[in-house]
Motif scaffolding. Structure first.
Motif, PDB file in Angstrom:
ATOM      1  N   CYS A 125       0.840  -1.205   0.000  1.00  0.00           N
ATOM      2  CA  CYS A 125       0.000   0.000   0.000  1.00  0.00           C
ATOM      3  C   CYS A 125       0.872   1.251   0.000  1.00  0.00           C
ATOM      4  N   HIS A 126       0.433   2.226  -0.766  1.00  0.00           N
ATOM      5  CA  HIS A 126       1.138   3.510  -0.841  1.00  0.00           C
ATOM      6  C   HIS A 126       0.333   4.531  -0.042  1.00  0.00           C
ATOM      7  N   TYR A 127       1.019   5.313   0.788  1.00  0.00           N
ATOM      8  CA  TYR A 127       0.279   6.328   1.544  1.00  0.00           C
ATOM      9  C   TYR A 127       0.850   7.716   1.298  1.00  0.00           C
ATOM     10  N   VAL A 128      -0.021   8.684   1.380  1.00  0.00           N
ATOM     11  CA  VAL A 128       0.392  10.090   1.299  1.00  0.00           C
ATOM     12  C   VAL A 128      -0.241  10.822   2.474  1.00  0.00           C
ATOM     13  N   ALA A 129       0.576  11.533   3.226  1.00  0.00           N
ATOM     14  CA  ALA A 129       0.053  12.374   4.311  1.00  0.00           C
ATOM     15  C   ALA A 129       0.265  13.817   3.905  1.00  0.00           C
ATOM     16  N   MET A 130      -0.829  14.570   3.869  1.00  0.00           N
ATOM     17  CA  MET A 130      -0.757  15.978   3.474  1.00  0.00           C
ATOM     18  C   MET A 130      -1.013  16.849   4.687  1.00  0.00           C
ATOM     19  N   SER A 131      -0.118  17.795   4.872  1.00  0.00           N
ATOM     20  CA  SER A 131      -0.301  18.777   5.936  1.00  0.00           C
ATOM     21  C   SER A 131       0.474  20.006   5.486  1.00  0.00           C
ATOM     22  N   ASP A 132       1.145  20.708   6.418  1.00  0.00           N
ATOM     23  CA  ASP A 132       1.997  21.805   5.997  1.00  0.00           C
ATOM     24  C   ASP A 132       3.146  21.246   5.138  1.00  0.00           C
ATOM     25  N   GLU A 133       3.488  19.974   5.393  1.00  0.00           N
ATOM     26  CA  GLU A 133       4.451  19.266   4.547  1.00  0.00           C
ATOM     27  C   GLU A 133       3.761  18.022   4.007  1.00  0.00           C
ATOM     28  N   ARG A 134       4.469  17.338   3.122  1.00  0.00           N
ATOM     29  CA  ARG A 134       3.896  16.133   2.537  1.00  0.00           C
ATOM     30  C   ARG A 134       4.838  14.976   2.858  1.00  0.00           C
ATOM     31  N   LYS A 135       4.285  13.832   3.185  1.00  0.00           N
ATOM     32  CA  LYS A 135       5.131  12.666   3.414  1.00  0.00           C
ATOM     33  C   LYS A 135       4.463  11.479   2.748  1.00  0.00           C
TER      34      LYS A 135
END
Ligand SMILES: [Zn+2]
Length: 347
Positions: A125-135
């Motif tokens: 599984c691929h995950y993306v976390a979006m906030s003030d930065e991206r991970k």
């Protein structure tokens, strides 16, 4: 059964619907979904529908969740292979009861052992976390396909045994067709793994939010003090004084708005997408256990896994969680195998 939805399943369903062009509105324990017509047709639902209710529950085995999982699986490229194992344990399984899997009550014994083939899956599984930065990153989760039990380190272990992969069209028929349950369990586990991987990231966003909120409060405090001091100057006209007083009253409202913006800026939105599945045919020792609990008896299938060299965990028959500590529970239909959480909430 109630329609109350597990937050992980809730998020999975909401993400998937949004990814397919739907709109989801959170209503607490259920959500309102507005579906584009092709998606509605695929899921056998009306265009506008409340999900997670008693009529349309989002729980393991519910038709809506099965169709959603089917939708998720349909997009994933799957590779199938097999592992030749050099050794399959022949005896001494009794010792593994109490070690690899443990029953909190009752008496479990090994009734029989047979060599069998079973299938496992590694879901990537691929995950993306979006906030003030991206991970972003990948997590890999291994499960036993028939039960949905999570097998730790399956991917690493698989590599050690050098699997041979089948060419498309040459895949033997041993692989079960319905793997919705396995995928569902793997995705639940993937969400937990992502949560663990993102812990530092989420903490860092939280720290930045606290820092910025503190600075904002200090800024407005100083501003208020300066403006209040300015009021005592003699050269102000009555109108100027009233304007300044009005501004001072407005300051907390303005500050709250700024803080709300900061909370938005640092909130973390995570999306998880399944991107590949590896399915493996493995020779195992299939055990039949006999469990006696109170006046009840039941046979249980267990698997000795040559990759882990241990017994695979079982799955809670109520919530689907992978368990090594199993609580037998006397139900009207016989013995149910539960996790400690489900067993204690039952009382
Ligand atoms: Zn449970």
């Amino acid at each position: 059964m109630s329609g109350v939805t597990d937050p992980e399943i809730f998020a999975f369903a909401a993400n998937l619907i949004e990814k397919h062009g739907g709109v989801v509105e959170n209503r607490g324990e259920h959500f309102l979904a507005l579906l584009p017509t092709p998606l509605a047709r695929l899921l056998h639902l009306p265009d506008e529908v409340l999900l997670g209710t008693a009529e349309l529950p989002l729980i393991y085995g519910s038709p809506v969740l099965d169709r959603l999982i089917g939708l998720a699986v349909g997009e994933v490229p799957v590779t199938c292979g097999q592992i030749e194992v050099p050794y399959i344990k022949k005896a001494g399984f009794e010792q593994l009861l109490g070690q690899d899997i443990r029953f909190t009550d009752g008496l479990a014994r090994v009734m029989s052992r047979a060599e069998a083939r079973t299938t496992y899956m590694v879901l990537v599984c691929h995950y993306v976390a979006m906030s003030d930065e991206r991970k972003e990153g990948l997590v890999r989760v291994g499960v036993h396909e028939a039960s949905g039990a999570v097998i730790e380190n399956l991917e690493d272990l698989m590599q050690e045994f050098h699997p041979q992969f089948f060419f498309p069209g040459k895949v033997p028929s041993h692989f079960p067709v319905h793997i919705e349950k396995a995928i569902g369990c793997a995705m639940t586990e993937a969400r937990l793994a992502v949560k663990a991987e993102l812990e530092d990231f989420i903490q860092s966003m939280r720290r930045r939010l606290h820092r910025d909120v503190r600075n904002t409060r200090e800024y407005y405090d100083t501003l208020r003090i300066e403006m209040e001091e300015g009021l005592s100057r003699h050269n102000l006209t009555e109108t100027q004084r009233r304007e300044r007083e009005a501004k001072i009253i407005e300051l907390p409202v303005e500050m709250d708005r700024k803080i709300l913006d900061l909370e938005q800026k640092y909130s973390v939105k995570v999306t998880i997408r399944t991107c590949a599945a590896i399915r493996l045919l493995v020779n195992v020792a299939q055990l039949i256990l006999n469990l006696k609990y109170r006046k009840l008896g039941r046979q249980i299938k267990a698997v000795w896994n040559p990759l882990t060299r241990g017994l695979d965990p079982l799955v809670c028959e109520r919530c689907g969680k992978t368990i090594r500590i199993i609580c037998p529970s006397a139900e009207s239909e016989g013995i149910a195998l539960l996790c400690t959480g489900c067993a204690s909430s039952k009382r």
